[in-house]
Write a protein that holds these residues in place. Structure first.
Motif, mmCIF file in Angstrom:
data_model
loop_
_atom_site.group_PDB
_atom_site.id
_atom_site.type_symbol
_atom_site.label_atom_id
_atom_site.label_comp_id
_atom_site.label_asym_id
_atom_site.label_seq_id
_atom_site.Cartn_x
_atom_site.Cartn_y
_atom_site.Cartn_z
ATOM 1 N N PRO A 1 0.832 -1.213 0.000
ATOM 2 C CA PRO A 1 0.000 0.000 0.000
ATOM 3 C C PRO A 1 0.859 1.253 0.000
ATOM 4 N N CYS A 2 0.362 2.238 -0.714
ATOM 5 C CA CYS A 2 1.156 3.461 -0.903
ATOM 6 C C CYS A 2 1.463 4.149 0.408
ATOM 7 N N THR A 3 0.489 4.121 1.334
ATOM 8 C CA THR A 3 0.702 4.825 2.601
ATOM 9 C C THR A 3 1.823 4.182 3.395
ATOM 10 N N THR A 4 1.877 2.847 3.374
ATOM 11 C CA THR A 4 2.932 2.169 4.124
ATOM 12 C C THR A 4 4.293 2.521 3.559
ATOM 13 N N CYS B 1 5.089 5.206 1.889
ATOM 14 C CA CYS B 1 5.425 6.604 2.197
ATOM 15 C C CYS B 1 5.900 6.743 3.638
ATOM 16 N N GLN B 2 5.221 6.047 4.534
ATOM 17 C CA GLN B 2 5.613 6.169 5.942
ATOM 18 C C GLN B 2 7.000 5.592 6.168
ATOM 19 N N HIS C 1 9.594 7.923 4.706
ATOM 20 C CA HIS C 1 9.732 9.111 5.536
ATOM 21 C C HIS C 1 10.536 8.795 6.785
ATOM 22 N N PRO D 1 -1.651 9.615 -11.178
ATOM 23 C CA PRO D 1 -0.987 10.773 -10.548
ATOM 24 C C PRO D 1 -1.007 10.783 -9.033
ATOM 25 N N GLY D 2 -1.905 9.989 -8.435
ATOM 26 C CA GLY D 2 -1.988 9.998 -6.972
ATOM 27 C C GLY D 2 -0.722 9.552 -6.275
ATOM 28 N N PRO D 3 -0.287 8.300 -6.474
ATOM 29 C CA PRO D 3 0.930 7.865 -5.791
ATOM 30 C C PRO D 3 2.164 8.655 -6.209
ATOM 31 N N GLY E 1 2.247 11.788 -7.054
ATOM 32 C CA GLY E 1 2.192 13.057 -6.324
ATOM 33 C C GLY E 1 2.542 12.876 -4.861
ATOM 34 N N ALA E 2 2.060 11.783 -4.274
ATOM 35 C CA ALA E 2 2.348 11.550 -2.860
ATOM 36 C C ALA E 2 3.847 11.361 -2.645
ATOM 37 N N SER F 1 5.822 14.593 -3.134
ATOM 38 C CA SER F 1 5.730 15.573 -2.045
ATOM 39 C C SER F 1 6.646 15.200 -0.897
ATOM 40 N N LEU F 2 7.068 13.939 -0.849
ATOM 41 C CA LEU F 2 7.987 13.517 0.206
ATOM 42 C C LEU F 2 9.436 13.743 -0.182
ATOM 43 N N ARG G 1 14.046 20.671 -3.413
ATOM 44 C CA ARG G 1 13.266 21.355 -2.391
ATOM 45 C C ARG G 1 14.081 21.457 -1.124
ATOM 46 N N LYS H 1 4.792 14.537 9.912
ATOM 47 C CA LYS H 1 5.988 14.767 9.112
ATOM 48 C C LYS H 1 7.140 15.290 9.955
ATOM 49 N N PRO I 1 4.829 0.693 11.411
ATOM 50 C CA PRO I 1 4.037 1.129 10.258
ATOM 51 C C PRO I 1 3.463 -0.027 9.443
ATOM 52 N N PRO J 1 -0.306 10.778 2.896
ATOM 53 C CA PRO J 1 -0.097 9.348 3.175
ATOM 54 C C PRO J 1 0.639 9.084 4.473
ATOM 55 N N LEU J 2 1.315 10.108 5.008
ATOM 56 C CA LEU J 2 2.054 9.879 6.240
ATOM 57 C C LEU J 2 1.133 9.646 7.420
ATOM 58 N N CYS K 1 -4.964 10.589 -0.779
ATOM 59 C CA CYS K 1 -4.139 11.274 -1.771
ATOM 60 C C CYS K 1 -3.599 10.315 -2.821
ATOM 61 N N CYS K 2 -3.730 9.033 -2.586
ATOM 62 C CA CYS K 2 -3.065 8.088 -3.475
ATOM 63 C C CYS K 2 -4.010 7.561 -4.536
ATOM 64 N N THR K 3 -5.239 7.323 -4.184
ATOM 65 C CA THR K 3 -6.150 6.726 -5.147
ATOM 66 C C THR K 3 -7.433 7.527 -5.181
ATOM 67 N N LEU L 1 -3.178 17.214 -3.809
ATOM 68 C CA LEU L 1 -2.856 15.809 -3.986
ATOM 69 C C LEU L 1 -4.089 14.922 -3.935
ATOM 70 N N GLN M 1 -7.163 13.100 -4.914
ATOM 71 C CA GLN M 1 -7.575 12.737 -6.266
ATOM 72 C C GLN M 1 -9.070 12.871 -6.457
#
Lengths: 331, 392
Positions: free
Chosen positions: A149-152, A154-155, A158, A189-191, A193-194, A197-198, A219, B119, B212, B263-264, B270-272, B307, B309
């Motif tokens: 999963p994208c959130t995992t 990203c976390q 990070h 574009p969702g993942p 973009g996510a 941004s990180l 950045r 963050k 996580p 997503p954090l 924001c992902c889907t 972000l 969607q």
């Protein structure tokens, strides 16, 4: 795959968009890599089918390995032999390669593979305690995005990239670098973009006419982001050669010194005033302007000015009584 | 009915009615409940909280956002309930600044802070708050900036469009003699002793969540649930909701949540486009609003809406919040080189104004607003157009 080098050792040229800084230095091959690696944190390499990014990733890995520090590689997309191809032996010895291509789900249960799969490997790297700069190259983030999963993801990324910002340590920020390869076309574009941004640095690969370019977005925290475009090519030994862009590229940028187009040139009516016309306009009294002459004219009707007349034609039903109906009021 | 936030005693009358009753003795309205000493009993209980002002319109308490210009824009009805901010700033430069202004205003006014972020460490955020401009320096800075900005053309009386000469201008300087809202210097950090003297609570998600890898399929994302529990605990323990009334003097809790929806936080909005927990964010905001309505607190949330969607979620989130402000910065867009926008750093869009205890909201007259970060001050101005604006 890679374009042959046009002019080895030739000067590099920075072609800038207006928000970037202006640097006119030439001839430093490693400057691009230095600037990319200097920021630390997460670097996203966005490539596509036309302009692949694995060779740039390997060039960056080579640079990190040569400058000291550990390099960990998470290989998921290509086999280990294919990835190590092109590196000479001393670089290969410095790389710590974790292979998830051959047996991603650990079916062979040899015990060599790390528990938890690639995510477990990344999490284990979060908890490392040994000092020194570390580079973690992920080949590729697209593979991880398709399996996790994208959130995992990203976390975890990070957590990796902020690991060194603990105030208690004496390490400067930027000791951990994560290089991630992302195939843009595979994702919505969702993942993308996510992840972007990180990222502290984003390199988008493109090019024209056989020459590869990298659009670099940096950045820095609490500062304006900088954009740069750099033309380069990668030599067979994975060192980077900066190049001048193709000549047609310079016309794509708007020249800031051309005067803006005068919008009043091709009109069918005249918008310019000559001096006489301007004076006449200034002397004109506008109807609603309440000047003192007008005030006097209104208060004191002059000789030439006729007082107002009322012309009234009575109807058949009108009662024309000249008496004042208010006469009998006793106030 | 006025929200319970205003009167901890739970008296039936609104605050404004109570003050009226105490001032004029002709009315027969009697205030139920114990009458505190003094003539305007309803008023003293509210005014005693530092950094707030009672509103005469709807009986709510007002707090400042930290930017007096923004206070003015929102019609000075920034009430003590909910304040929501959209972060459309793609490179995340200006919205953290407004976030920090809000928190710095809390420190200066002596309010309690609650900073939540996935963050950055809240302690780091606290260190980066801007320093307040002191009174004597403030006037000098503002005069200097205003003088530099004034062009000769602005002094010319308008001849044809003379009616527009009376149109409302944005005031940059301090608007009222009483100190409601302070000015901050974005280039300096807040002094350490102010931070140490203040009371704050931090919520940093990676520390609160053990691993996580755990992805729980409940309706509210794990991170949001933890945050709600944390906020509820703080509100209950410190008595912001009226429990333990005799304990201490009433104070305001200023909550700041950074990057909600990213997503954090474990939220994949924001992902889907069609995410599994698509209602997680809206549920969180709904529950948070319930918490805030029953306590003396104000909240600022920054959200990366560029972000997200699914645009329907943005609409729902806008409806759930009281005030929505969007920031659009010019960095990286073609507007940066456009001569029309050369004086400004970005645009501000006021998307929603609170409508509490009212049927309509009090919209400001000026809608075309741009902001710029002058060396130290963040100013908001009306965008001045050229008459012929043909884009090349």
């Amino acid at each position: 795959m890679n374009a042959p080098p046009l002019s080895p050792g030739g000067g590099g040229q920075w072609a800038l968009t207006p928000s970037g800084g202006a640097r006119g230095e030439t001839g430093h091959k490693s400057e691009m890599l230095d600037s990319l690696l200097g920021l630390g944190g997460l670097m996203l390499l966005r490539d596509s089918v036309e302009w692949e990014g694995r060779s740039l990733l390997k060039a960056l890995i080579k640079k990190c390995a040569l400058s000291g520090g550990q390099v960990h590689i998470l290989g998921c997309e290509v086999s280990e032999e294919e990835f190590r191809e092109g590196f000479d032996s001393d670089i290969n010895n410095r790389l710590v390669y974790r292979d998830f291509f051959r047996d991603p789900l650990n079916w062979s249960k040899t015990g060599e593979a790390l528990p938890g799969g690639p995510l477990g490997a990344l999490t284990a790297m979060c908890k490392r305690t040994d000092p020194g700069p570390v580079t973690i190259a992920v080949d590729s983030l697209s593979w991880l995005l398709l399996h996790l999963p994208c959130t995992t993801l990203c976390q975890t990324l990070h957590a990796l990239s902020r690991q060194d910002s603990c105030p208690g340590d004496s390490f400067p920020v930027g000791q951990v670098r994560v290089l991630g390869l992302l195939h843009e076309e595979l994702h919505s574009p969702g993942p993308v973009g996510a992840l972007s941004s990180l990222a502290q640095t984003e390199v988008t690969l493109g090019g024209t006419m056989g020459q590869a370019s990298a659009h670099i977005l940096c950045r820095r925290p609490r500062q304006r982001p900088t954009h740069q475009t750099q033309w380069f090519c990668i030599l067979p030994d994975f060192s980077l050669d900066l190049q001048e862009g193709p000549p047609v590229e310079s016309q794509a940028h708007p020249d800031p010194h051309t005067p803006p187009v005068d919008p009043m040139t091709h009109l069918t009516f005249n918008l310019h005033l000559s001096k006489k016309e301007r004076e006449a306009r200034d002397n004109l009294t506008l109807p609603f302007q309440f000047s003192s002459e007008k005030q006097q004219a209104l208060l004191r009707p002059g000789l030439g000015q006729a007082t107002s007349h009322i012309f009234y034609e009575p109807d058949a039903y009108d009662d024309l009584d000249q008496e004042d109906p208010d006469d009998d009021l006793d106030i | 009915m006025a929200a319970a936030a205003t009167c901890g005693t739970g008296a039936g009358s609104t605050a404004s009615m109570a003050s009226e009753a105490s001032k004029s003795n002709v009315t027969s309205f009697q205030r139920r409940g114990p009458r505190a000493s003094g003539t305007d009993s309803g008023g003293t209980r509210l005014v005693s909280i530092a950094g707030t002002r009672p509103s005469v319109r709807n009986g709510q308490l007002l707090v400042s956002t930290g930017l007096p210009a923004l206070d003015q824009l929102l019609g000075r009805i920034l009430t003590v309930i909910f304040f929501f901010f959209t972060e459309e700033d793609k490179y995340n430069i200006y919205s953290p600044l407004l976030f920090k202004y809000f928190l710095a205003e809390g420190i200066i006014s002596g309010h309690t802070l609650l900073i939540a972020s996935a963050k950055e460490d809240p302690a780091d955020i606290l260190q980066e708050l801007p320093a307040p401009l002191l009174d004597d320096n403030c006037k000098k800075e503002l005069d200097k900036d205003v003088y530099n900005h004034k062009t000769p053309e602005s002094n010319v009386k308008m001849k044809i469009a003379w009616r527009y000469q009376l149109s409302p201008k944005m005031e940059i300087g301090p608007v009222s003699p009483s100190r409601f809202g302070h000015y901050y210097d974005a280039s300096k950090r807040i002094p350490q002793e102010l931070i140490e003297a203040s009371k704050w609570h931090g919520f940093f998600l990676p520390e609160k969540i053990s691993s996580p890898l755990k992805v729980e399929p409940c309706s509210l994302t794990h991170g949001y649930l933890k945050l709600l529990q944390f906020i509820q605990n703080i509100i209950y323990e410190e008595g912001f909701d009226g429990s333990n009334p005799q304990k201490k003097q009433k104070n305001i809790l200023r909550i700041g949540i950074q990057n909600l929806g990213s997503p954090l936080w474990g939220d994949d909005v924001c992902c889907t486009e069609t995410c599994d927990n698509s209602h997680s964010l809206t549920k969180f905001l709904y529950l948070l609003r319930g918490l805030l309505r029953t306590s003396l607190s104000a909240c600022i949330i920054t959200m990366p809406t560029h972000l997200i969607q699914n645009k329907a979620i943005i609409a729902r989130v806008t409806n759930l919040s009281d005030t929505v402000v969007g920031l659009e910065s010019f960095i990286g867009s073609e507007r940066e080189t456009n001569p029309l926008y050369k004086d400004y750093h970005g645009l501000i869009h006021i998307r929603q104004i609170p409508r509490l205890n009212n049927l309509i909201c009090d919209e400001s007259d000026v809608k075309d607003l741009a902001f710029k970060l002058k060396r130290k001050l963040f100013t908001i101005e009306v965008r001045e157009f050229l008459c012929f604006s043909l884009q090349s």
